[in-house]
Design a protein around this motif. Structure first.
Motif, PDB file in Angstrom:
ATOM      1  N   THR A   1       0.799  -1.228   0.000  1.00  0.00           N
ATOM      2  CA  THR A   1       0.000   0.000   0.000  1.00  0.00           C
ATOM      3  C   THR A   1       0.830   1.275   0.000  1.00  0.00           C
ATOM      4  O   THR A   1       0.284   2.353  -0.266  1.00  0.00           O
ATOM      5  N   GLY A   2       2.101   1.204   0.333  1.00  0.00           N
ATOM      6  CA  GLY A   2       2.879   2.439   0.349  1.00  0.00           C
ATOM      7  C   GLY A   2       4.267   2.255   0.914  1.00  0.00           C
ATOM      8  O   GLY A   2       4.763   1.130   1.041  1.00  0.00           O
ATOM      9  N   TYR A   3       4.884   3.393   1.261  1.00  0.00           N
ATOM     10  CA  TYR A   3       6.223   3.425   1.845  1.00  0.00           C
ATOM     11  C   TYR A   3       6.232   4.401   3.011  1.00  0.00           C
ATOM     12  O   TYR A   3       5.418   5.333   3.067  1.00  0.00           O
ATOM     13  N   VAL A   4       7.164   4.206   3.913  1.00  0.00           N
ATOM     14  CA  VAL A   4       7.319   5.168   5.004  1.00  0.00           C
ATOM     15  C   VAL A   4       7.823   6.504   4.463  1.00  0.00           C
ATOM     16  O   VAL A   4       7.299   7.564   4.793  1.00  0.00           O
ATOM     17  N   PHE A   5       8.866   6.439   3.614  1.00  0.00           N
ATOM     18  CA  PHE A   5       9.453   7.666   3.065  1.00  0.00           C
ATOM     19  C   PHE A   5       9.472   7.614   1.536  1.00  0.00           C
ATOM     20  O   PHE A   5      10.145   6.758   0.944  1.00  0.00           O
ATOM     21  N   ASN A   6       8.783   8.545   0.906  1.00  0.00           N
ATOM     22  CA  ASN A   6       8.929   8.739  -0.533  1.00  0.00           C
ATOM     23  C   ASN A   6      10.120   9.636  -0.838  1.00  0.00           C
ATOM     24  O   ASN A   6      10.647   9.628  -1.950  1.00  0.00           O
ATOM     25  N   LYS A   7      10.541  10.407   0.161  1.00  0.00           N
ATOM     26  CA  LYS A   7      11.712  11.264   0.037  1.00  0.00           C
ATOM     27  C   LYS A   7      12.718  10.874   1.104  1.00  0.00           C
ATOM     28  O   LYS A   7      12.367  10.665   2.265  1.00  0.00           O
ATOM     29  N   THR A   8      13.979  10.771   0.739  1.00  0.00           N
ATOM     30  CA  THR A   8      15.022  10.344   1.664  1.00  0.00           C
ATOM     31  C   THR A   8      15.200  11.358   2.789  1.00  0.00           C
ATOM     32  O   THR A   8      15.370  12.549   2.518  1.00  0.00           O
ATOM     33  N   PRO A   9      15.143  10.930   4.070  1.00  0.00           N
ATOM     34  CA  PRO A   9      15.380  11.865   5.181  1.00  0.00           C
ATOM     35  C   PRO A   9      16.742  12.545   5.049  1.00  0.00           C
ATOM     36  O   PRO A   9      17.734  11.927   4.666  1.00  0.00           O
ATOM     37  N   GLN A  10      16.782  13.792   5.397  1.00  0.00           N
ATOM     38  CA  GLN A  10      17.953  14.628   5.143  1.00  0.00           C
ATOM     39  C   GLN A  10      19.205  14.132   5.845  1.00  0.00           C
ATOM     40  O   GLN A  10      20.313  14.284   5.333  1.00  0.00           O
TER      41      GLN A  10
END
Length: 504
Positions: A75-84
């Motif tokens: 259903t999805g992912y925790v992060f679509n963008k990599t944490p900084q």
């Protein structure tokens, strides 16, 4: 005469057993197939959610949903963008819920020093919109594998501490603030790895007067792994913990090996179920550490628990057949975020792939999915023509991959090995027609590469040596299969379809 009767009865016995053995083998299967290591599970009403390691693939930490613990949907992912703050190695996420907020405590490498530490993210939803709050545990030279436990109203977070100078590996713990976002008080030790066998992936259950600390020992990953699950117990959460003399309590069998690292959830009938990972002996590292569920049984009189291995069997593995008819790419697509920045668009029945790659990357961009079988046929149709190489790839890392594609009126079989790109075979094709390319993986890990134009028959491209894909496997993750583009920023690949058919 007596010897003859014994032989006959033995033969009948073997014949009777043989179909049963075949049936058992056919019915064995993961509940979450493909590379899904270090899983954590949580129940939300009538639904269950599971999250697992993503290593070097983005988006990070895939999330699956189920209503019966057998059939799972991505259903999805925790992060679509990599944490900084991170640079890679996204391992061992841990689900927890405080009031109406969902927490993921996760391991990643810190960009500043390349050390693996534990971060935390929160959301009002179990499978989307997570906000990262950065590092919560930076302890020693490595802190990984978070697990949260509540005892008498107090939250605790536990973790594995590794590489603390000359000290052994430990399972450590600290009080956790009521909002779940910071440590409180002094860190203390629950269990030390005095035999030096390895210790990680812990999970804790309270049963009657005992706290049971389950943990994994041995080498977690790769072809030479030796993972297994062990248990210790104490009458106090803080310890001291008594290690069970009959450990391990969950280890390899005829179908699965290197079993370990999981968390518990209650089934609808109240059973304690353990979602964990293991390598399938047949496909082994080519399909990675897959998600299994085993049941924990509790003997009477406070006896030590035992596992009923693979309590739940998932459905047969699914094929992929994608005609790109929606405007959103499928959930299964991931990419090697350390080495590429892909540009992906899907519209009008086609998928557009381009982007940029690091200068050291010899492969190019691969839009990948997790193989769920060691025997498959992968196919795509390339519908544009330019100087870029466009087609399929079986990808291990930026310095080791292979594939087949079309470029400049030719179809090309290529490989990258030891960071060197090489053409293994090529043939001319009609540049005005769509080019269909195909990659076949066999159980012996050999690959075949085929192509056709229009509606012509498939042709096999011959290479000098049999291609064996074994070298593609990485220590902590399986190779990936998917769409490939290698070209300049002003070029792109256009695909009309993509399929993976898994062969029994």
């Amino acid at each position: 005469m007596q010897k003859f009767k014994i032989v006959v009865w033995l033969a009948i016995y073997i014949i009777m057993l043989f179909p049963v053995a075949l049936m058992a083998q056919r019915n064995d299967g993961a509940v979450i197939s493909g590379d899904f290591a270090d899983p954590s599970i949580i129940q939300v009403g009538s639904k269950y959610y599971a999250v697992g390691t993503s290593s070097e693939w983005a988006p990070h930490f895939p999330i699956y949903q189920s209503t019966d613990l057998k059939n799972w949907r991505h259903t999805g992912y925790v992060f679509n963008k990599t944490p900084q703050w991170t640079s890679g190695s996204f391992w061992a996420p841990e689900y927890y819920k405080i009031k109406d907020t969902y927490y993921i405590y996760y391991t990643a490498r810190r960009k500043a020093d390349n050390m693996s530490y534990i971060g935390v993210a929160t959301s009002k939803y179990p499978d989307k919109d997570f906000t990262d709050h950065g590092v919560i545990i930076a302890f020693g030279k490595e802190a990984i594998d978070a697990f949260v436990f509540k005892d008498h109203g107090q939250l605790y977070i536990t973790f594995k501490a590794y590489g603390l100078d000359n000290r052994p590996i430990e399972i450590l713990s600290s009080k956790l603030s009521a909002d779940g976002l910071k440590l409180e008080g002094e860190t203390f030790s629950l269990l030390k790895d005095e035999p030096r066998i390895g210790m990680e992936g812990q999970s804790i259950l309270k049963r009657n007067r005992y706290y049971y600390l389950f943990y994994s020992a041995g080498n977690c990953c790769g072809a030479q792994c030796g993972y297994n699950v062990r248990v210790a117990r104490s009458t106090k959460f803080e310890g001291p913990y008594e290690v069970y003399e009959a450990n391990p309590i969950l280890s390899e069998n005829y179908k699965w090996k290197c079993i370990g690292h999981g968390t518990f959830v209650k089934s609808p009938n109240g059973a304690d179920l353990y979602l964990h990972h293991a390598y399938n002996r047949e496909s082994n590292t080519l399909t990675g550490r897959q998600g299994l569920i085993s049941e924990l049984k509790w003997p009477a009189n406070n006896g030590w628990p035992v596992f009923k291995v693979q309590k739940l069997i998932g459905p047969p593995v699914s094929d992929i057949n994608d005609s790109f008819n929606s405007n959103q790419i499928a959930q299964y697509w991931q990419w090697d975020f350390r080495n590429v920045t892909p540009n992906i668009k899907q519209q009008n029945g086609a998928l557009y792939l381009s982007g940029t790659a690091k200068q050291s990357n010899q492969v190019g961009i691969v839009l990948t999915t997790r193989p769920v079988s060691g025997n498959f046929v992968m196919t795509t149709t390339v519908i544009n023509h330019n100087n870029a190489l466009k087609g399929l790839s079986f990808y291990g890392d930026a310095n080791m991959a292979a594939g087949i594609g079309t470029k400049n009126g030719k179809v090309v079989v290529w490989q990258v090995k030891d960071n060197k790109f090489a053409v293994l075979s090529e043939a001319p094709v009609n540049g005005s027609l769509p080019v269909h390319v195909q990659l076949k993986l066999s159980p012996d890990r050999t690959c075949e590469f085929l192509y056709r134009t229009g509606t012509t028959s498939w042709k096999k491209l011959k290479i000098n040596e049999v291609f064996n894909a074994s070298f593609l496997t990485q220590w902590d993750r399986s190779p990936r299969a998917g769409l490939h583009f290698k070209g300049n920023e002003n070029e792109h690949a256009l695909f009309a379809d993509f399929s993976i058919k898994n062969i029994d």
